[in-house]
Scaffold this active site. Sequence first.
Site, PDB file in Angstrom:
ATOM      1  N   LYS A   1      -5.427   3.885   1.210  1.00 17.65           N
ATOM      2  CA  LYS A   1      -5.155   3.423   2.572  1.00 17.65           C
ATOM      3  C   LYS A   1      -3.900   4.088   3.122  1.00 17.65           C
ATOM      4  O   LYS A   1      -3.774   4.250   4.343  1.00 17.65           O
ATOM      5  CB  LYS A   1      -5.069   1.901   2.611  1.00 17.65           C
ATOM      6  CG  LYS A   1      -3.970   1.289   1.759  1.00 17.65           C
ATOM      7  CD  LYS A   1      -2.642   1.163   2.503  1.00 17.65           C
ATOM      8  CE  LYS A   1      -1.549   0.675   1.575  1.00 17.65           C
ATOM      9  NZ  LYS A   1      -0.238   0.593   2.247  1.00 17.65           N
TER      10      LYS A   1
ATOM     11  N   ASN B   1       4.034   4.984   6.071  1.00 17.66           N
ATOM     12  CA  ASN B   1       3.022   6.048   6.097  1.00 17.66           C
ATOM     13  C   ASN B   1       2.530   6.293   7.519  1.00 17.66           C
ATOM     14  O   ASN B   1       2.340   7.436   7.935  1.00 17.66           O
ATOM     15  CB  ASN B   1       1.862   5.673   5.177  1.00 17.66           C
ATOM     16  CG  ASN B   1       2.264   5.693   3.719  1.00 17.66           C
ATOM     17  OD1 ASN B   1       2.288   6.724   3.072  1.00 17.66           O
ATOM     18  ND2 ASN B   1       2.612   4.523   3.181  1.00 17.66           N
TER      19      ASN B   1
ATOM     20  N   GLU C   1       4.483   7.197   0.202  1.00 18.07           N
ATOM     21  CA  GLU C   1       3.587   7.339  -0.939  1.00 18.07           C
ATOM     22  C   GLU C   1       2.341   8.145  -0.607  1.00 18.07           C
ATOM     23  O   GLU C   1       1.811   8.883  -1.441  1.00 18.07           O
ATOM     24  CB  GLU C   1       3.169   5.947  -1.455  1.00 18.07           C
ATOM     25  CG  GLU C   1       4.303   5.111  -2.033  1.00 18.07           C
ATOM     26  CD  GLU C   1       4.579   5.417  -3.487  1.00 18.07           C
ATOM     27  OE1 GLU C   1       4.397   6.571  -3.905  1.00 18.07           O
ATOM     28  OE2 GLU C   1       4.986   4.490  -4.204  1.00 18.07           O
TER      29      GLU C   1
ATOM     30  N   ARG D   1      19.473   0.558 -10.569  1.00 20.63           N
ATOM     31  CA  ARG D   1      20.091   1.599 -11.402  1.00 20.63           C
ATOM     32  C   ARG D   1      21.593   1.742 -11.142  1.00 20.63           C
ATOM     33  O   ARG D   1      22.370   2.052 -12.039  1.00 20.63           O
ATOM     34  CB  ARG D   1      19.381   2.931 -11.124  1.00 20.63           C
ATOM     35  CG  ARG D   1      19.693   4.030 -12.108  1.00 20.63           C
ATOM     36  CD  ARG D   1      19.007   5.322 -11.673  1.00 20.63           C
ATOM     37  NE  ARG D   1      17.588   5.149 -11.495  1.00 20.63           N
ATOM     38  CZ  ARG D   1      16.698   5.254 -12.476  1.00 20.63           C
ATOM     39  NH1 ARG D   1      17.111   5.516 -13.705  1.00 20.63           N
ATOM     40  NH2 ARG D   1      15.413   5.096 -12.235  1.00 20.63           N
TER      41      ARG D   1
ATOM     42  N   ALA E   1       7.607  -5.927   3.231  1.00 17.56           N
ATOM     43  CA  ALA E   1       8.687  -6.582   2.506  1.00 17.56           C
ATOM     44  C   ALA E   1       9.405  -7.609   3.374  1.00 17.56           C
ATOM     45  O   ALA E   1       9.722  -8.709   2.916  1.00 17.56           O
ATOM     46  CB  ALA E   1       9.677  -5.534   1.994  1.00 17.56           C
TER      47      ALA E   1
ATOM     48  N   ASP F   1      -5.582  -4.129   3.437  1.00 17.44           N
ATOM     49  CA  ASP F   1      -4.408  -3.260   3.433  1.00 17.44           C
ATOM     50  C   ASP F   1      -4.584  -2.094   4.406  1.00 17.44           C
ATOM     51  O   ASP F   1      -3.637  -1.654   5.066  1.00 17.44           O
ATOM     52  CB  ASP F   1      -4.182  -2.729   2.017  1.00 17.44           C
ATOM     53  CG  ASP F   1      -2.707  -2.526   1.706  1.00 17.44           C
ATOM     54  OD1 ASP F   1      -1.878  -2.701   2.604  1.00 17.44           O
ATOM     55  OD2 ASP F   1      -2.386  -2.198   0.544  1.00 17.44           O
TER      56      ASP F   1
ATOM     57  N   SER G   1       4.743   0.277   9.061  1.00 17.15           N
ATOM     58  CA  SER G   1       4.242   1.067   7.937  1.00 17.15           C
ATOM     59  C   SER G   1       4.946   2.421   7.885  1.00 17.15           C
ATOM     60  O   SER G   1       4.913   3.181   8.851  1.00 17.15           O
ATOM     61  CB  SER G   1       2.728   1.270   8.071  1.00 17.15           C
ATOM     62  OG  SER G   1       2.290   2.313   7.238  1.00 17.15           O
TER      63      SER G   1
END
Length: 320
Positions: A185, A250, A270, A31, A134, A238, A248
């Site tokens: 998960k 999370n 998330e 963006r 990633a 996962d 991670s």
Amino acid sequence: MKIGIAGAGAFGTALAITIGLDGRQVMLWARDPKAVQSMRDTRQSPRLPDVPLPDDVRPTDSLDQLAECDVILLAMPAQAIRGFLADHATGFAGKRLVACCKGIDIETMRGPSQSIEDLVPDAIVATLTGPSFAADIARGLPTALTLACKDETEGAYLQSALSTATLRLYRTTDVTGSELGGALKNVMAIACGACIGAGLGESARAALLTRGFAEMQRLALSNGARPETLMGLSGLGDLALTCTSDLSRNYQFGLSIGRGEEFDPAVTVEGAKTAIAVTKLAKRDGLELPISFVVADLVARNITVEEALRRLLSRPLKEE
């Protein structure tokens, strides 16, 4: 073939790198025009600074250029996908759109593929999900993911288009199971992180992971998923990765809750909003998901870790 990626975060950039290294042209959309120019000038992304962008990866801030691509990957947070498509649906009509996020929209309780179907009804829709970081993908470390598409022919096309020498995609038509496995998960990763952060031990984490998997199956099957999907990469695979690795986000968020520490609000987690969405789904369907309910209350700061532990341990004894 030209592949577009909407979202130049770590995961979108990693996908661009591995696909670009395989000799396919990639339009990597961001963006911010300044961020795009910086990537053009330096051939590096601030999200993955140690891995150069291949020549075939072309950063852009033009949605018109993105819309020219044959396949477009939506690599953005699950909570952002509806807003993005609502603003730009016309340009994506009839395109192959692949959701690359894991979550449940907190307002509509719809998964990413359902959001695409709602807003771009004539698009060919798929989901890319499974155990991955990633940095591993960008560095060319071997990774396997699930490509879910209801249309078998289109699924096979996308599987071939997006697989690379180091990124292996397995195909399924069970979009519901794949998406719910990937979303749920993250909730369990928060629970496991809080467990370790609070010093409750590895045995407690193993219990949470196992019973959390039972909750994942319960909710997914009630929404029409196939059992074998949850046993695959997008479910058990996962779950195992996200609940045990410090990479991670999370899990790290859960660690901060367990330790009583602040967590960087700029980092996308998330599972936090997914936990709240899951409680709504479970109540709608009359399902008992004690770990998910506890995580939703932890995220909302309604209870402490100690109170969460007491709630779970005081549940009636029953068969497994």
